[in-house]
Write a protein that holds these residues in place. Structure first.
Motif, mmCIF file in Angstrom:
data_model
loop_
_atom_site.group_PDB
_atom_site.id
_atom_site.type_symbol
_atom_site.label_atom_id
_atom_site.label_comp_id
_atom_site.label_asym_id
_atom_site.label_seq_id
_atom_site.Cartn_x
_atom_site.Cartn_y
_atom_site.Cartn_z
ATOM 1 N N TYR A 196 0.964 -1.058 -0.036
ATOM 2 C CA TYR A 196 0.133 0.074 -0.087
ATOM 3 C C TYR A 196 1.010 1.255 0.139
ATOM 4 O O TYR A 196 0.642 2.208 -0.553
ATOM 5 C CB TYR A 196 -0.949 0.033 1.208
ATOM 6 N N SER A 235 -12.897 12.250 -6.873
ATOM 7 C CA SER A 235 -13.180 11.782 -5.264
ATOM 8 C C SER A 235 -12.310 10.660 -5.089
ATOM 9 O O SER A 235 -12.081 10.268 -3.816
ATOM 10 C CB SER A 235 -14.782 11.473 -5.260
ATOM 11 N N LEU A 236 -11.621 9.860 -6.075
ATOM 12 C CA LEU A 236 -11.144 8.537 -5.842
ATOM 13 C C LEU A 236 -9.525 9.124 -5.232
ATOM 14 O O LEU A 236 -8.824 8.047 -4.621
ATOM 15 C CB LEU A 236 -10.680 7.803 -7.013
ATOM 16 N N GLY A 260 -3.917 10.923 7.462
ATOM 17 C CA GLY A 260 -4.835 10.199 6.647
ATOM 18 C C GLY A 260 -6.320 10.339 7.381
ATOM 19 O O GLY A 260 -7.364 10.502 6.556
ATOM 20 N N ILE A 275 -5.603 8.652 2.336
ATOM 21 C CA ILE A 275 -5.948 7.408 3.203
ATOM 22 C C ILE A 275 -4.905 6.398 3.499
ATOM 23 O O ILE A 275 -4.364 5.924 4.462
ATOM 24 C CB ILE A 275 -7.201 6.893 3.060
ATOM 25 N N LEU A 276 -4.525 5.817 2.255
ATOM 26 C CA LEU A 276 -3.399 4.771 2.106
ATOM 27 C C LEU A 276 -2.265 5.087 2.513
ATOM 28 O O LEU A 276 -1.563 4.327 3.212
ATOM 29 C CB LEU A 276 -3.591 4.033 0.585
ATOM 30 N N ALA A 317 -16.255 12.352 -10.083
ATOM 31 C CA ALA A 317 -16.400 10.850 -9.660
ATOM 32 C C ALA A 317 -14.771 10.615 -9.528
ATOM 33 O O ALA A 317 -14.503 9.969 -8.682
ATOM 34 C CB ALA A 317 -17.039 10.264 -10.498
ATOM 35 N N ILE A 322 -8.698 10.632 -2.913
ATOM 36 C CA ILE A 322 -8.677 10.437 -1.339
ATOM 37 C C ILE A 322 -8.100 9.228 -1.032
ATOM 38 O O ILE A 322 -7.526 8.903 0.069
ATOM 39 C CB ILE A 322 -10.261 10.491 -0.819
ATOM 40 N N TYR A 323 -7.910 8.127 -1.834
ATOM 41 C CA TYR A 323 -7.473 6.824 -1.387
ATOM 42 C C TYR A 323 -6.203 7.177 -1.208
ATOM 43 O O TYR A 323 -5.500 6.276 -0.433
ATOM 44 C CB TYR A 323 -7.921 5.708 -2.143
ATOM 45 N N ILE A 336 -1.753 5.757 -6.821
ATOM 46 C CA ILE A 336 -3.088 6.097 -6.935
ATOM 47 C C ILE A 336 -3.331 7.532 -6.701
ATOM 48 O O ILE A 336 -4.337 8.175 -7.379
ATOM 49 C CB ILE A 336 -3.773 5.640 -5.608
ATOM 50 N N GLY A 352 -1.390 7.396 4.433
ATOM 51 C CA GLY A 352 -1.492 7.391 5.932
ATOM 52 C C GLY A 352 -1.551 6.350 6.655
ATOM 53 O O GLY A 352 -0.823 6.165 7.673
ATOM 54 N N TRP A 353 -2.219 5.311 6.159
ATOM 55 C CA TRP A 353 -2.327 4.137 6.745
ATOM 56 C C TRP A 353 -1.253 3.217 6.824
ATOM 57 O O TRP A 353 -0.682 2.578 7.708
ATOM 58 C CB TRP A 353 -3.649 3.245 6.625
ATOM 59 N N SER A 399 -9.473 12.057 4.999
ATOM 60 C CA SER A 399 -10.623 11.302 4.786
ATOM 61 C C SER A 399 -11.861 12.130 5.314
ATOM 62 O O SER A 399 -12.954 12.141 4.355
ATOM 63 C CB SER A 399 -10.673 9.811 5.482
#
Lengths: 173, 381, 179
Positions: B97, B147-148, B169, B154-155, B144, B150-151, B104, B157-158, B173
């Motif tokens: 990830y 808005s992807l 992250g 998040i990813l 649309a 954001i992953y 991404i 950060g995670w 989100s």
């Protein structure tokens, strides 16, 4: 070409959907869900249903799964075993899930082939924004309203559940 | 030329278009990084990067020193540095990830460009927009796909598996989803207005520009004049969506070190930045199309009129380049506005960000939508 | 003692709306955008050194070209980081200033130790060591960073003198009223 792309995206959708159920790691499961949704969106695009595809991306892939991840990160479920749930509670959903799978497979075998629609109607159904809006506000008004009511109930439920006992000062005071 | 293009297989066409996007967006984004450094320097009374020069360029009389003062060689040096320096991957991260996140980030940044019309030319008196993928749901596609993005945050950060990226992250989100609502609601009046009853409904961005280039006083008015509140809400939400100051919660340097990209280095880090600037460019482009008349040079002077004055109706290539120039000029101003605001307004606190998003901007956007819906219904009756 | 609560002035509408404030801020930053840059392009442009600046310590000569230092070693003694090393010696015969008697044979200031405190200048009875305007010392080795006597005189040059103490002393001696 079209058939090949369809196979690719259909496989992606199904495999990832299975991954959502199988994956032990919740983040992996959420990412599988995301990929599965992307596959469905791609299938919609193959059908020229751009509106549906982009709405799916916007609402589910863009917001709902992101919120799932948000919750997963907040709860930090790493290294936790699935709770030993009460037997009676787990048996029922298992039976229900199995029944659903059987019903789905059965319907696939019984009525696997949908009647091929006339070629001209597919893009018209998929592309026209106005037609979608018109249908939603006339033919399918009741389902839309019921769903919105369900969402409202769910929202109220969340508010009631998340409000702690004896706490009167709200957020920001 | 045109026939040759259409004789190419669809896949090759698509690949060439994709290559064109990368070749345009990457340099533009890197130019933005230099512009950011220069603008910040000027606002703070500094000259900014003006030292780097390659040996042979020093001998070119005027241009060499000029490029040096503009910092263009610094830009090249930085790019080269990102490519060749060691790429550290900390031991505690979730590697798949961690590697995936910057990639991404690039996908929505580069994909949204394809549905944004960037210019127009005249063909038989008709204004034909230039766009890579002309889909009828243009705006929805931009929302649309972007808005992807954001992953990636998040990813990143995670997967970084440490405190600051994680907080970044989580912030990303929540923030991005909150402001997406206002962003979407803010543009609805525009589409209510252009989709008058009786016409085929459309979400096409080119149609919005077409609507702003009609003759007459009301026809040629840009939407920023008729819908200032929509434009305001849109631009504020755009700041939040692109993680720019004063909304750069996910990477607030002063309290989260680097936020979601704390653990990143070298080219992965650079990818995040290219993606951020690409998002800004696309966002500014959409704002230009919706509210600033797209490729029309001035309010009440549409491109066709300008072509008439300059007798360019028969030269689609020159007119196309001119319209692209006008469009990019407007984008450049908006990018400058982004930077200008960045060096003016301090960062909000996180609870303030949420409060502005949910308690101020969203009700305002809904009220705005209601007022315009009623007004438009009344006007078109 | 009573605590007086001063009520905070209520915010005006434009302050609460915040956007006019942002506009005002944007106006200020825009003004700064067009102001000339404050930066000094250092190696090419140098800052103007104010009088009284404490740069590197140097040794100076008087206007007649006589080295002022009499190697009394007060500076060596007072130097807090012990950066100064002096080897005292006699003023050579035939230089015309034999009556000064002493001068430094070697005078080293280690610029890696010097803290630019100016105590040496303060303590010098001959006004021979002066902290002047050199502020950037550089070298590629420790040895290079030690300023020897000739370097110190080269950096110091000649400063005007008001007293000509040793010339007066010599004149008095020759007039017969030495003390």
């Amino acid at each position: 070409m079209g058939q090949f792309l369809f196979s690719v995206f259909a496989c992606l959708t199904v495999v990832c959907a299975a991954g959502v159920v199988v994956c032990k790691n919740v983040v992996n499961a959420a990412m599988c869900l995301l990929l599965s949704l992307l596959g469905v969106a791609a299938l919609f695009v193959r059908l020229d249903a751009f509106l549906l595809a982009f709405l799916l991306l916007l609402v589910y892939a863009g917001a709902v799964v992101a919120l799932f991840l948000f919750i997963i990160m907040l709860l930090d479920t790493r290294g936790q075993q699935a709770p030993q749930a009460r037997r009676g509670l787990t048996v029922a959903p298992r039976i229900a899930a199995a029944a659903l799978v059987v019903a789905g497979l059965a319907s696939l075998f019984v009525k696997g082939r949908l009647a091929t629609p006339a070629v001209g109607t597919v893009p018209a159904l998929g592309a026209s924004l106005k037609l979608h809006a018109y249908l939603l506000f006339t033919t399918y008004l009741l389902p839309v309203e019921i769903i919105s009511f369900l969402l409202l109930i769910a929202m109220l439920g969340v508010i009631v559940l998340s409000k702690r006992e004896g706490e009167h000062s709200g957020y920001g005071n | 030329m045109v026939d040759f293009w259409f004789s190419l297989p669809l896949v090759v066409q698509g690949l060439l278009k994709g290559l064109a996007v990368i070749l345009v967006v990457f340099p533009m984004s890197s130019l933005c990084t230099m512009a950011e450094r220069k603008v910040s320097a000027w606002i703070q009374g500094r000259p900014g990067p003006n030292r780097t020069i390659v040996p042979w360029a020093a001998y070119v009389p005027v241009i060499g020193p000029l490029l040096q003062r503009m910092g263009l060689f610094q830009l090249a040096a930085d790019g080269l540095k990102f490519l060749v320096k060691e790429e550290p991957v900390p031991g505690h991260v979730n590697k798949p990830y961690f590697t995936l996140a910057p990639l991404i980030a690039m996908i929505p940044a580069l994909t949204t460009v394809t549905v944004v019309p960037f210019g127009a030319y005249l063909s038989g008196g008709q204004v034909v927009p230039l766009v890579l993928a002309n889909v009828d749901v243009g705006l929805l596609a931009v929302f649309a796909v972007s808005s992807l993005g954001i992953y990636s945050l998040i990813l990143a950060g995670w997967a970084s598996n440490s405190k600051y990226p994680f907080l970044g992250g989580v912030r990303a989100s929540a923030q991005l989803i909150s402001y997406e609502l206002s962003l979407t609601l803010a543009v609805l009046p525009v589409f209510l207005w252009i989709n008058a009853p009786g016409t085929a409904g459309t979400l096409s961005l080119a149609k919005v520009v077409e609507f702003q280039s009609q003759p007459g006083f009301w026809g040629g008015t840009w939407f920023i004049f008729t819908m200032p509140l929509s434009a305001l809400i849109f631009i504020i939400a755009l700041f939040a969506e692109t993680n720019r100051q004063p909304f750069d919660m996910p990477e607030s340097e002063s309290d989260l070190v680097g936020g979601f990209h704390t653990e990143y280095g070298a080219f992965k880090w650079a990818l995040f930045f290219v993606a951020e600037y690409a998002n800004m460019i696309v966002g500014s482009g959409v704002f230009t199309l919706l509210f600033l008349g797209g490729w029309n040079p001035l309010p009440w002077i549409p491109l066709a009129t300008l072509a008439g004055w300059l007798h360019l109706g028969g030269h689609p290539l020159i007119l196309g380049l001119l319209s692209i120039g006008i469009f990019i000029g407007k984008i450049a101003f908006l990018i400058f506005f982004f930077m200008w605001v960045r060096w003016t307004v301090p960062r909000f606190r996180y609870d303030q960000v949420m409060k502005i998003g949910w308690q101020k901007l969203l009700p305002l956007a809904i009220a705005n939508l209601l007022v315009y819906a009623l007004g438009i219904a009344f006007l078109t009756k | 003692m009573a605590i007086i609560t001063i009520p905070r002035k209520p915010l005006t509408f434009s302050e609460r709306a915040y956007l006019p404030q942002i506009a005002a801020g944007l106006r200020i930053t825009l003004r700064h955008l067009f102001k000339p840059s404050e930066t000094l392009q250092y190696p090419e442009e140098r800052p103007s050194i104010p009088p009284g600046y404490r740069g590197a310590p140097t040794l100076v000569m008087d206007p007649n070209g006589r080295e002022k230092c009499v190697s009394c070693q007060l500076c060596e003694f007072v130097c807090p980081p012990k950066a100064i090393r002096i080897a005292p010696g006699a003023v050579p015969e035939g230089s015309g200033v034999e009556h000064v008697e002493k001068g430094p044979q070697a005078f080293d200031i280690d610029m890696l130790r010097c803290i630019y405190c100016g105590l040496c200048e303060e303590v010098c009875p001959e006004e021979a060591i002066v902290l002047q305007t050199q502020y950037s010392m550089c070298g590629t080795s420790r040895e290079e960073m030690v300023n020897h006597k000739d370097k110190l005189y080269e950096m110091g040059g000649t400063l005007p003198d008001q007293h000509y103490k040793w010339d007066k002393k010599k004149a008095a001696e020759e007039a017969g009223n030495a003390h």
